[in-house]
Design an enzyme around this catalytic site. Sequence first.
Site, short mmCIF file in Angstrom:
data_model
loop_
_atom_site.label_atom_id
_atom_site.label_comp_id
_atom_site.label_asym_id
_atom_site.label_seq_id
_atom_site.Cartn_x
_atom_site.Cartn_y
_atom_site.Cartn_z
CE LYS A 52 -3.87 -2.40 2.12
NZ LYS A 52 -4.69 -2.72 3.29
CD GLN A 96 -3.56 -4.40 6.33
OE1 GLN A 96 -3.65 -3.32 5.73
NE2 GLN A 96 -3.98 -5.53 5.80
CG ASP A 119 -9.86 -0.13 4.99
OD1 ASP A 119 -9.51 -0.59 3.90
OD2 ASP A 119 -9.15 -0.17 6.01
N1 GUN Z 1 -6.94 -6.77 6.04
C1 GUN Z 1 -7.24 -7.50 4.95
N2 GUN Z 1 -7.82 -6.73 4.01
C2 GUN Z 1 -7.89 -5.49 4.52
C3 GUN Z 1 -8.37 -4.24 4.02
O1 GUN Z 1 -8.89 -4.13 2.91
N3 GUN Z 1 -8.23 -3.18 4.86
C4 GUN Z 1 -7.71 -3.29 6.09
N4 GUN Z 1 -7.65 -2.21 6.83
N5 GUN Z 1 -7.26 -4.42 6.58
C5 GUN Z 1 -7.35 -5.51 5.80
#
Ligand code: GUN
Length: 281
Positions: A52, A96, A119
């Site tokens: 990311k 995350q 998100d």
């Molecule tokens: N863990 C797995 N996929 C995601 C996501 O799309 N966002 C976040 N914040 N954590 C994750």
Amino acid sequence: MAVKIDGKAIAAAVRAEVRAEAEAMTKQGNTPGLAVILVGDDPASRVYVNNKKKACAEAGIYSEEFTLPAETTQEELLALVEELNNRKDIHGILCQLPLPKHLDDKAVIAAISPEKDVDAFHAANVGHILIGDYTFLPCTPAGVMELLHRTDISVEGKQCVVIGRSNIVGKPMAMLLLHENATVTICHSRTQNLKEVCRGADVLVAAVGRAGFVTPDMVKPGAVVIDVGINRNAEGKLCGDVDPAVEEVAGYITPVPGGVGPMTIAMLLKNTITAAKALTK
Ligand code: GUN
């Protein structure tokens, strides 16, 4: 033999569009900013966070990582979220998941300002999605819709089956398909006659989290098969929820890797731009 939907190429196109927007905003002194919070040392989360950050750098989005030790308390984490909610240079906040077991992920999501919730996990944003009036879409389902749009696949009036009912993928995925006038069925671990239900699908979305779960006998010939799974098989190789033999039956299929995965990050970047535009208006 199914046509492969090239998520890597489509994600690159989205990222190029994001980059142009980020550059234009930077020229006006409003560089979009994303804060990424990582608690603990889950190796998969580490990889996702690195990807990311790299994607932000390539798109001209400022990103700042907050790495906290696994022993971080709920109060410390909430204090960080509060600080980021108040930062003018941060427009998106991503914590995350999964968090270490002693932390309450629901409370953390609820603490993120809905305007910075890139998100789209906050209940306010989930509610907006349900009523079809949204600013942010959750990244993975939004990425799937973008793949369908850019492949000229319409779901209008079609039978769409989503396997999986998670808050992050299955439920919002069903809503986005419904908003585009699909007839949607959500299947899960208690579904009876799963094979027959899946065989009725014109568009089958697999978000189960089990390697090779969708087998050729579950797929209607010519169907569009979207594989959201990211699993490791016994040899440690990355593989999806769909058995590779489904390629012989489906009309279109997304590969793993290189299908939905790259789209998730591209949509996160897009959401960060959306948040930055709204907050710097
Ligand atoms: N863990 C797995 N996929 C995601 C996501 O799309 N966002 C976040 N914040 N954590 C994750």
